[in-house]
Design an enzyme around this catalytic site. Structure first.
Site, PDB file in Angstrom:
ATOM      1  N   THR A 183      -1.580  -2.825  19.313  1.00 10.56           N
ATOM      2  CA  THR A 183      -1.258  -1.468  19.759  1.00 10.56           C
ATOM      3  C   THR A 183      -1.839  -1.179  21.139  1.00 10.56           C
ATOM      4  OG1 THR A 183      -1.745   0.852  19.296  1.00 10.56           O
ATOM      5  CG2 THR A 183      -3.303  -0.725  18.430  1.00 10.56           C
ATOM      6  N   ASP A 184      -1.241  -0.217  21.840  1.00 12.24           N
ATOM      7  CA  ASP A 184      -1.807   0.191  23.134  1.00 12.24           C
ATOM      8  C   ASP A 184      -3.114   0.976  22.965  1.00 12.24           C
ATOM      9  OD1 ASP A 184      -0.773   2.577  22.113  1.00 12.24           O
ATOM     10  OD2 ASP A 184       0.410   3.067  23.891  1.00 12.24           O
ATOM     11  N   GLU A 185      -3.400   1.418  21.724  1.00 10.40           N
ATOM     12  CA  GLU A 185      -4.600   2.248  21.525  1.00 10.40           C
ATOM     13  C   GLU A 185      -5.891   1.477  21.788  1.00 10.40           C
ATOM     14  OE1 GLU A 185      -4.753   4.816  18.171  1.00 10.40           O
ATOM     15  OE2 GLU A 185      -2.616   5.259  18.241  1.00 10.40           O
ATOM     16  N   TYR A 196      -9.444   3.197  13.765  1.00 11.16           N
ATOM     17  CA  TYR A 196      -8.202   2.409  13.743  1.00 11.16           C
ATOM     18  C   TYR A 196      -8.138   1.495  14.965  1.00 11.16           C
ATOM     19  CZ  TYR A 196      -3.324   1.299  14.843  1.00 11.16           C
ATOM     20  OH  TYR A 196      -2.160   0.641  15.213  1.00 11.16           O
ATOM     21  N   SER A 197      -8.278   2.082  16.158  1.00 14.90           N
ATOM     22  CA  SER A 197      -8.101   1.260  17.360  1.00 14.90           C
ATOM     23  C   SER A 197      -9.242   0.251  17.503  1.00 14.90           C
ATOM     24  CB  SER A 197      -7.937   2.114  18.615  1.00 14.90           C
ATOM     25  OG  SER A 197      -8.971   3.033  18.766  1.00 14.90           O
ATOM     26  N   LYS A 204      -8.303  -2.641  15.327  1.00 13.80           N
ATOM     27  CA  LYS A 204      -7.229  -3.432  15.948  1.00 13.80           C
ATOM     28  C   LYS A 204      -7.781  -4.222  17.140  1.00 13.80           C
ATOM     29  CE  LYS A 204      -3.288  -3.513  15.232  1.00 13.80           C
ATOM     30  NZ  LYS A 204      -2.438  -4.347  14.309  1.00 13.80           N
ATOM     31  N   HIS A 254      -9.702  12.785  19.734  1.00 13.95           N
ATOM     32  CA  HIS A 254      -8.265  12.664  20.048  1.00 13.95           C
ATOM     33  C   HIS A 254      -8.030  12.063  21.440  1.00 13.95           C
ATOM     34  CE1 HIS A 254      -4.192  14.992  19.536  1.00 13.95           C
ATOM     35  NE2 HIS A 254      -4.025  13.700  19.767  1.00 13.95           N
ATOM     36  N   ILE A 258      -3.551  -9.627   2.565  1.00 11.32           N
ATOM     37  CA  ILE A 258      -3.870 -10.622   3.600  1.00 11.32           C
ATOM     38  C   ILE A 258      -5.344 -11.039   3.584  1.00 11.32           C
ATOM     39  CG2 ILE A 258      -1.968 -10.065   5.176  1.00 11.32           C
ATOM     40  CD1 ILE A 258      -4.050  -8.413   6.828  1.00 11.32           C
ATOM     41  N   LEU A 291       1.997  -8.201  11.186  1.00 11.21           N
ATOM     42  CA  LEU A 291       2.076  -6.746  11.367  1.00 11.21           C
ATOM     43  C   LEU A 291       1.250  -5.981  10.347  1.00 11.21           C
ATOM     44  CD1 LEU A 291       5.595  -7.589  11.655  1.00 11.21           C
ATOM     45  CD2 LEU A 291       5.108  -5.593  13.073  1.00 11.21           C
ATOM     46  N   THR A 331       0.874  -1.176   0.000  1.00 11.16           N
ATOM     47  CA  THR A 331       0.000   0.000   0.000  1.00 11.16           C
ATOM     48  C   THR A 331       0.907   1.220   0.000  1.00 11.16           C
ATOM     49  OG1 THR A 331      -0.019   0.280   2.394  1.00 11.16           O
ATOM     50  CG2 THR A 331      -1.641  -1.272   1.464  1.00 11.16           C
TER      51      THR A 331
HETATM   52  P1  NAD Z   1       2.905   0.795   8.421  1.00 12.80           P
HETATM   53  O1  NAD Z   1       1.654   1.506   8.029  1.00 12.80           O
HETATM   54  O2  NAD Z   1       4.206   1.492   8.335  1.00 12.80           O
HETATM   55  O3  NAD Z   1       3.052  -0.543   7.561  1.00 12.80           O
HETATM   56  C1  NAD Z   1       1.987  -1.405   7.305  1.00 12.80           C
HETATM   57  C2  NAD Z   1       2.424  -2.397   6.242  1.00 12.80           C
HETATM   58  O4  NAD Z   1       1.335  -3.302   6.015  1.00 12.80           O
HETATM   59  C3  NAD Z   1       2.765  -1.762   4.897  1.00 12.80           C
HETATM   60  O5  NAD Z   1       3.940  -2.322   4.378  1.00 12.80           O
HETATM   61  C4  NAD Z   1       1.568  -2.091   4.030  1.00 12.80           C
HETATM   62  O6  NAD Z   1       1.870  -2.188   2.650  1.00 12.80           O
HETATM   63  C5  NAD Z   1       1.145  -3.427   4.617  1.00 12.80           C
HETATM   64  N1  NAD Z   1      -0.282  -3.708   4.381  1.00 12.80           N
HETATM   65  C6  NAD Z   1      -1.333  -2.883   4.608  1.00 12.80           C
HETATM   66  N2  NAD Z   1      -2.481  -3.474   4.253  1.00 12.80           N
HETATM   67  C7  NAD Z   1      -2.151  -4.707   3.811  1.00 12.80           C
HETATM   68  C8  NAD Z   1      -2.916  -5.807   3.320  1.00 12.80           C
HETATM   69  N3  NAD Z   1      -4.243  -5.733   3.218  1.00 12.80           N
HETATM   70  N4  NAD Z   1      -2.269  -6.931   2.962  1.00 12.80           N
HETATM   71  C9  NAD Z   1      -0.910  -7.008   3.053  1.00 12.80           C
HETATM   72  N5  NAD Z   1      -0.151  -5.999   3.498  1.00 12.80           N
HETATM   73  C10 NAD Z   1      -0.762  -4.865   3.878  1.00 12.80           C
HETATM   74  O7  NAD Z   1       2.625   0.270   9.898  1.00 12.80           O
HETATM   75  P2  NAD Z   1       3.607   0.180  11.151  1.00 12.80           P
HETATM   76  O8  NAD Z   1       3.625   1.486  11.834  1.00 12.80           O
HETATM   77  O9  NAD Z   1       4.868  -0.458  10.739  1.00 12.80           O
HETATM   78  O10 NAD Z   1       2.762  -0.821  12.076  1.00 12.80           O
HETATM   79  C11 NAD Z   1       2.889  -2.228  11.917  1.00 12.80           C
HETATM   80  C12 NAD Z   1       1.982  -2.910  12.907  1.00 12.80           C
HETATM   81  O11 NAD Z   1       2.332  -2.536  14.234  1.00 12.80           O
HETATM   82  C13 NAD Z   1       0.502  -2.569  12.734  1.00 12.80           C
HETATM   83  O12 NAD Z   1      -0.241  -3.729  12.969  1.00 12.80           O
HETATM   84  C14 NAD Z   1       0.249  -1.526  13.824  1.00 12.80           C
HETATM   85  O13 NAD Z   1      -1.109  -1.581  14.242  1.00 12.80           O
HETATM   86  C15 NAD Z   1       1.193  -2.004  14.919  1.00 12.80           C
HETATM   87  N6  NAD Z   1       1.689  -0.945  15.809  1.00 12.80           N
HETATM   88  C16 NAD Z   1       2.242   0.199  15.297  1.00 12.80           C
HETATM   89  C17 NAD Z   1       2.753   1.161  16.174  1.00 12.80           C
HETATM   90  C18 NAD Z   1       3.388   2.430  15.659  1.00 12.80           C
HETATM   91  O14 NAD Z   1       3.687   3.318  16.468  1.00 12.80           O
HETATM   92  N7  NAD Z   1       3.659   2.574  14.375  1.00 12.80           N
HETATM   93  C19 NAD Z   1       2.683   0.952  17.559  1.00 12.80           C
HETATM   94  C20 NAD Z   1       2.094  -0.233  18.033  1.00 12.80           C
HETATM   95  C21 NAD Z   1       1.607  -1.179  17.150  1.00 12.80           C
HETATM   96  O1  DAU Z   2       0.152   4.098  20.360  1.00 10.68           O
HETATM   97  C1  DAU Z   2       0.475   3.309  19.258  1.00 10.68           C
HETATM   98  C2  DAU Z   2      -0.029   3.962  17.998  1.00 10.68           C
HETATM   99  O2  DAU Z   2       0.774   5.102  17.766  1.00 10.68           O
HETATM  100  C3  DAU Z   2      -0.003   3.038  16.792  1.00 10.68           C
HETATM  101  O3  DAU Z   2      -0.884   1.970  17.011  1.00 10.68           O
HETATM  102  C4  DAU Z   2      -0.412   3.782  15.521  1.00 10.68           C
HETATM  103  O4  DAU Z   2      -0.276   2.935  14.394  1.00 10.68           O
HETATM  104  C5  DAU Z   2       0.496   4.984  15.363  1.00 10.68           C
HETATM  105  O5  DAU Z   2       0.084   5.740  14.241  1.00 10.68           O
HETATM  106  C6  DAU Z   2       0.485   5.860  16.615  1.00 10.68           C
HETATM  107  O6  DAU Z   2      -0.793   6.541  16.772  1.00 10.68           O
HETATM  108  P1  DAU Z   2      -0.891   8.090  17.173  1.00 10.68           P
HETATM  109  O7  DAU Z   2      -2.167   8.619  16.691  1.00 10.68           O
HETATM  110  O8  DAU Z   2      -0.547   8.286  18.611  1.00 10.68           O
HETATM  111  O9  DAU Z   2       0.359   8.650  16.318  1.00 10.68           O
HETATM  112  P2  DAU Z   2       0.552   9.958  15.404  1.00 10.68           P
HETATM  113  O10 DAU Z   2       2.001  10.000  15.046  1.00 10.68           O
HETATM  114  O11 DAU Z   2      -0.458  10.043  14.324  1.00 10.68           O
HETATM  115  O12 DAU Z   2       0.257  11.129  16.429  1.00 10.68           O
HETATM  116  C7  DAU Z   2       1.011  11.287  17.629  1.00 10.68           C
HETATM  117  C8  DAU Z   2       0.425  12.469  18.382  1.00 10.68           C
HETATM  118  O13 DAU Z   2       0.705  13.666  17.653  1.00 10.68           O
HETATM  119  C9  DAU Z   2      -1.085  12.412  18.544  1.00 10.68           C
HETATM  120  O14 DAU Z   2      -1.450  12.958  19.807  1.00 10.68           O
HETATM  121  C10 DAU Z   2      -1.598  13.316  17.426  1.00 10.68           C
HETATM  122  C11 DAU Z   2      -0.509  14.358  17.300  1.00 10.68           C
HETATM  123  N1  DAU Z   2      -0.307  14.921  15.948  1.00 10.68           N
HETATM  124  C12 DAU Z   2      -0.129  14.051  14.916  1.00 10.68           C
HETATM  125  C13 DAU Z   2       0.041  14.514  13.621  1.00 10.68           C
HETATM  126  C14 DAU Z   2       0.231  13.557  12.464  1.00 10.68           C
HETATM  127  C15 DAU Z   2      -0.296  16.290  15.742  1.00 10.68           C
HETATM  128  O15 DAU Z   2      -0.442  17.069  16.699  1.00 10.68           O
HETATM  129  N2  DAU Z   2      -0.131  16.753  14.473  1.00 10.68           N
HETATM  130  C16 DAU Z   2       0.033  15.932  13.398  1.00 10.68           C
HETATM  131  O16 DAU Z   2       0.175  16.419  12.252  1.00 10.68           O
END
Ligand code: NAD
Ligand code: DAU
Length: 350
Positions: A131-133, A157-158, A161, A291, A61, A82, A37
């Site tokens: 995720t913790d969300e 999203y949350s 998940k 939020h 998937i 993931l 994606t």
């Molecule tokens: P990301 O958005 O960077 O990557 C997601 C990946 O999944 C991409 O490579 C995308 O191409 C692939 N994907 C999406 N839809 C798909 C589908 N239908 N089939 C196959 N592949 C698909 O995400 P990330 O930040 O690396 O997060 C990975 C995992 O960890 C997620 O499950 C997310 O919920 C969890 N997570 C993320 C964070 C964070 O802070 N980023 C924190 C806690 C948990």
């Molecule tokens: O807690 C784990 C989660 O953390 C993961 O499950 C999610 O995949 C990941 O995207 C992340 O979620 P958040 O919403 O916390 O992350 P984000 O980086 O989008 O935002 C972090 C904080 O910053 C949130 O309080 C929103 C704020 N924010 C974010 C953006 C993109 C802003 O103030 N301005 C912005 O432009």
């Protein structure tokens, strides 16, 4: 010997997990199933793409036929799941794709694994990365999310998940299907798509663009370096107890506004600008709908049971992350222009 299917391995966290497994365990076969994606970028895996124990499969998937074929062709014994739609703001404008990938996709993977393993679960594992969300939002006190905290997801999203976590646990309880789940706090580090707070703001600071802080910037997140998360995933894969949940966090709470100021000052210092220059870019904008106020993880279970604690201090991790984005301007340019997507779409055109 393990044949591990990693889903979403071209994304941010997935690419760090793949690199760690491919380089640390040459005896394992690692298969990366990713739909590519907008968030999937094979540039993230350039350094290991030719490794003998690594295979990439482009696919979704939710595709039952393809996923079943992947299990059979590669004799998959373990899954680290993931793949997800991961950005809260996108889930607010387009919730259905989150249901399709996160809930239906996870359910399809569970069923394909169960069918392929034919209910023989010895030396098998389905590891679901969450995720913790899912726990909702904390008040501005000292409370923490534990593994016992009741689920209270508040964004599409949350919620998607949380639904996937419930489905994974339902397989454990109903079929004795071998699962483990981890719920992690906010990750940061190299290769993160610049829509999330830290890479978006680093990119904007570098380019002198406005920094859109939602609301008053008082929301709190608990930040963890992605390599610490990948280490935790490795440890849970090998030593986690089946049926269990492990919370993973950084013991590292920051209000958004304090974090944004720290990013401004770190980039200014690295670019030799006067401190305060980039703070001028901060712009308070309309708050994110629904939020969540505060996330913070109690990670004592994974510490006590499996001996994992984060290695990075935030100051060192953030400075290293800023360096990575400054030194990888080509990666950032390809991602922000969309060139990476055009390239891989052509290469994997079906
Ligand atoms: P990301 O958005 O960077 O990557 C997601 C990946 O999944 C991409 O490579 C995308 O191409 C692939 N994907 C999406 N839809 C798909 C589908 N239908 N089939 C196959 N592949 C698909 O995400 P990330 O930040 O690396 O997060 C990975 C995992 O960890 C997620 O499950 C997310 O919920 C969890 N997570 C993320 C964070 C964070 O802070 N980023 C924190 C806690 C948990
Ligand atoms: O807690 C784990 C989660 O953390 C993961 O499950 C999610 O995949 C990941 O995207 C992340 O979620 P958040 O919403 O916390 O992350 P984000 O980086 O989008 O935002 C972090 C904080 O910053 C949130 O309080 C929103 C704020 N924010 C974010 C953006 C993109 C802003 O103030 N301005 C912005 O432009």
């Amino acid at each position: 010997m393990k044949n591990i299917l990693v889903t979403g391995g071209a994304g941010f966290i997935g690419s760090h997990v793949i690199r760690k497994l491919v380089t640390s365990y040459p005896e394992y076969q690692i298969v990366n199933l990713d739909k590519l994606t907008y968030a999937g970028n094979l540039e993230n895996l350039k350094d290991i793409e030719n490794a003998g124990n690594y295979t990439f499969v482009k696919g979704c998937i939710t595709d039952e036929k393809l996923v079943s074929e992947v299990f059979a062709t590669h004799k998959i014994t373990h899954v680290i799941h993931l793949a997800a739609e991961s950005h809260v703001d996108r889930s607010i404008s387009d919730p259905l794709i989150f249901v399709r990938t996160n809930l239906i996709g996870t359910s399809n993977l569970l069923l394909c694994a169960k069918n392929y393993w034919a209910d023989d679960f010895d030396n098998k594992l389905f590891y679901h990365v969450s995720t913790d969300e899912v726990y909702g939002s904390l008040g501005m006190d000292n409370s923490l999310f534990t593994e016992q905290t009741a689920y209270d997801p508040r964004s599409p999203y949350s919620a998607s998940k949380a639904g996937s976590d419930h489905m994974v646990r339902a397989f454990w309880h109903t079929y004795h299907f071998p699962i483990v789940i981890s719920n992690c706090s906010n990750n940061y580090g190299p290769n993160q798509f610049p829509e999330k707070l830290i890479p978006l703001f680093i990119n904007n600071i570098i380019n002198g663009k406005a920094l859109p802080v939602y609301g008053k910037g008082e929301n709190v997140r608990d930040w963890l370096h992605v390599k610490d998360h990948a280490d935790a995933i490795d440890i849970i894969l090998h030593h986690g107890k089946k049926g269990e949940t492990y919370n993973i966090g950084g013991h590292n709470e920051w209000t958004n506004i304090d974090l944004v100021r720290l990013m401004c000052d770190t980039v200014d210092q690295k670019l030799g600008k006067e401190t305060g220059t980039s703070r001028e870019l901060i712009s308070f904008v309309k708050d994110r709908a629904g939020h969540d106020m505060r996330y913070a993880i109690d990670a004592s279970k994974i510490d006590n049971d499996l001996g994992w604690t984060p290695n990075y201090t935030f100051e060192e991790g953030l400075a290293e992350t800023v360096d990575w984005y400054l030194n990888n301007s080509e990666w950032l340019k390809n991602v922000t222009s969309g060139a990476y997507k055009e390239y891989y779409d052509t290469m994997y055109a079906s």
